[in-house]
Design a protein around this motif. Sequence first.
Motif, PDB file in Angstrom:
ATOM      1  N   HIS A   1       0.835  -1.203   0.000  1.00 35.62           N
ATOM      2  CA  HIS A   1       0.000   0.000   0.000  1.00 35.62           C
ATOM      3  C   HIS A   1       0.871   1.255   0.000  1.00 35.62           C
ATOM      4  CE1 HIS A   1      -2.849  -3.002   1.710  1.00 35.62           C
ATOM      5  NE2 HIS A   1      -3.733  -2.325   1.012  1.00 35.62           N
ATOM      6  N   LEU A   2       1.903   1.242   0.830  1.00 39.22           N
ATOM      7  CA  LEU A   2       2.767   2.411   0.931  1.00 39.22           C
ATOM      8  C   LEU A   2       3.488   2.670  -0.395  1.00 39.22           C
ATOM      9  CD1 LEU A   2       4.385   1.940   4.476  1.00 39.22           C
ATOM     10  CD2 LEU A   2       2.143   2.849   3.848  1.00 39.22           C
ATOM     11  N   GLY A   3       3.986   1.611  -1.022  1.00 40.21           N
ATOM     12  CA  GLY A   3       4.673   1.771  -2.298  1.00 40.21           C
ATOM     13  C   GLY A   3       3.758   2.287  -3.390  1.00 40.21           C
ATOM     14  N   LEU A   4       2.530   1.771  -3.418  1.00 38.37           N
ATOM     15  CA  LEU A   4       1.551   2.180  -4.425  1.00 38.37           C
ATOM     16  C   LEU A   4       1.197   3.651  -4.288  1.00 38.37           C
ATOM     17  CD1 LEU A   4      -0.519   1.479  -6.658  1.00 38.37           C
ATOM     18  CD2 LEU A   4      -2.099   0.797  -4.834  1.00 38.37           C
ATOM     19  N   TYR A   5       0.854   4.073  -3.071  1.00 36.65           N
ATOM     20  CA  TYR A   5       0.407   5.457  -2.887  1.00 36.65           C
ATOM     21  C   TYR A   5       1.552   6.456  -2.967  1.00 36.65           C
ATOM     22  CZ  TYR A   5      -4.389   4.163  -2.234  1.00 36.65           C
ATOM     23  OH  TYR A   5      -5.672   3.703  -2.472  1.00 36.65           O
ATOM     24  N   GLU A   6       2.746   6.031  -2.637  1.00 35.67           N
ATOM     25  CA  GLU A   6       3.888   6.932  -2.803  1.00 35.67           C
ATOM     26  C   GLU A   6       4.178   7.154  -4.282  1.00 35.67           C
ATOM     27  OE1 GLU A   6       8.214   7.949  -0.904  1.00 35.67           O
ATOM     28  OE2 GLU A   6       7.485   5.885  -0.713  1.00 35.67           O
ATOM     29  N   THR A   7       4.020   6.121  -5.085  1.00 37.11           N
ATOM     30  CA  THR A   7       4.216   6.261  -6.536  1.00 37.11           C
ATOM     31  C   THR A   7       3.240   7.270  -7.105  1.00 37.11           C
ATOM     32  OG1 THR A   7       4.999   3.980  -6.730  1.00 37.11           O
ATOM     33  CG2 THR A   7       4.210   5.037  -8.740  1.00 37.11           C
ATOM     34  N   TRP A   8       1.965   7.166  -6.712  1.00 40.77           N
ATOM     35  CA  TRP A   8       0.975   8.133  -7.189  1.00 40.77           C
ATOM     36  C   TRP A   8       1.264   9.537  -6.680  1.00 40.77           C
ATOM     37  CZ3 TRP A   8      -3.385   4.173  -5.881  1.00 40.77           C
ATOM     38  CH2 TRP A   8      -3.611   3.361  -7.007  1.00 40.77           C
ATOM     39  N   ALA A   9       1.695   9.641  -5.431  1.00 42.85           N
ATOM     40  CA  ALA A   9       1.991  10.952  -4.854  1.00 42.85           C
ATOM     41  C   ALA A   9       3.123  11.632  -5.607  1.00 42.85           C
ATOM     42  CB  ALA A   9       2.345  10.804  -3.377  1.00 42.85           C
ATOM     43  N   LYS A  10       4.124  10.850  -6.004  1.00 49.59           N
ATOM     44  CA  LYS A  10       5.247  11.402  -6.764  1.00 49.59           C
ATOM     45  C   LYS A  10       4.797  11.904  -8.138  1.00 49.59           C
ATOM     46  CE  LYS A  10       8.918   8.575  -4.673  1.00 49.59           C
ATOM     47  NZ  LYS A  10       9.875   7.452  -4.906  1.00 49.59           N
ATOM     48  N   GLY A  11       3.680  11.384  -8.627  1.00 45.28           N
ATOM     49  CA  GLY A  11       3.161  11.788  -9.934  1.00 45.28           C
ATOM     50  C   GLY A  11       2.291  13.022  -9.897  1.00 45.28           C
ATOM     51  N   HIS A  12       2.319  13.766  -8.783  1.00 46.28           N
ATOM     52  CA  HIS A  12       1.632  15.047  -8.636  1.00 46.28           C
ATOM     53  C   HIS A  12       0.115  14.906  -8.495  1.00 46.28           C
ATOM     54  CE1 HIS A  12       2.641  19.245  -8.319  1.00 46.28           C
ATOM     55  NE2 HIS A  12       1.614  19.590  -9.073  1.00 46.28           N
ATOM     56  N   LEU A  13      -0.334  13.791  -7.967  1.00 44.41           N
ATOM     57  CA  LEU A  13      -1.760  13.614  -7.683  1.00 44.41           C
ATOM     58  C   LEU A  13      -2.173  14.543  -6.544  1.00 44.41           C
ATOM     59  CD1 LEU A  13      -4.381  11.932  -8.108  1.00 44.41           C
ATOM     60  CD2 LEU A  13      -3.457  10.291  -6.455  1.00 44.41           C
TER      61      LEU A  13
END
Length: 414
Positions: A39-51
């Motif tokens: 979960h942490l890896g998934l949401y950090e990836t999205w966060a890095k994408g400027h979501l």
Amino acid sequence: MSHIAEAIKIRNTTFKNRLIKGAMSEALANYAGQPNQLHLGLYETWAKGHLGCAITGNVMVDFRAKNEPGVVVVETERDLAKLKEWADIGKKYGMVQLIQLSHPGRQCPKGLNKETVSASAVPFSPMLATTFGTPRELHEEEILEIIQRFAESARICEKAGFDGIQLHGAHGYLISQFLSPLTNKRQDQWGGSIENRMRFLLGIYKAVRLTTSDNFIVSVKLNSADFQRGGISEEEVVAVFKAIDTAGIDLIEISGGTYEAPAMAGAKADKRKVSTIAREAYFLDFAEKIRKEVKCHLMVTGGFRTAKGMNDALDSGACEFIGIARPLAVETDVCERLIAGQDVRYAIAPIKTGIPFVDKMAIMEILWYAAQFKAIGEGKQPNPKLSPLKVFFHYATNNVKAVIRGRVNSRKSA
């Protein structure tokens, strides 16, 4: 000017842009319903994408009522430390995070839980009756307990550091089951008139407000329609929107459909008007109607594929937020690209296995994307060419294992 990139504030929380990830099933938790590094890896990836904001997939308020294997359950502070790590990701990257709280009611595969419950004991349509059993009607004291479960889960989410929650009142889950006359046949104060049928939703909202702070965001996802004959009428839907708005809701996400009529997955897209297709979003026309009736912020999810379509929707005043979901499963940088005026790379087509009864349920619209989320959570690149058939058989195997484990644990606790 790109309206997508504009900041907006709800209570004391600033959304850095208008893009919100709509809830999608992650199915990444263990049998106990615990969040983990995936979960942490998934949401950090999205966060890095400027979501700008992420709404999580279904988080259950009761371990006894899980909608699928791998769903997160928050009913105690057992996993508070890991939840805090999850919430901290949003703070690190300036991404607002809302936990979607849900109770599936009757929408649980046979054997996954000891029993299923709902507003009334209404069976599924013949096509789905082999997968989903007839639920037991809830007693009033159980209804009141579930209301408090939502409130307790919300309290824990705030304590963990999340910015708010979303109540899942759409897609045929329990709140939606109370709202719809198709699944609510009660003759007491919880059924009959739309005022009675919305009592459950309003009760949950009020209980959540009592257990959380004034700065905590409380939102809800609601159907614009059931898309089934005899379902909730448009007049009743408007009454629900107006009532929850008057109660003080911060944000309403507009969606539609149920497992038996999955409009949320675009299943009705081929029946839309040409003018509606040109505007991309499935529920934008309804948003324009409801915008005249409510003061809270509105979010439209489903169908958006171009930066122009999103900016036009925001410019029209029909909504303040754009919900995107499936594109994020195959393009983790899509938000950054949309803000720059570029469009979604991959055309999202229905996911088909070639097995008729599976494809009619539109279940692959959940499972295929969940498989992509697992890969992203592991630090891998998503695979737009992933085989739906392979994903389905993997899911079926895990589901059988979960059912067997559930039965064994039920016998031990008996």
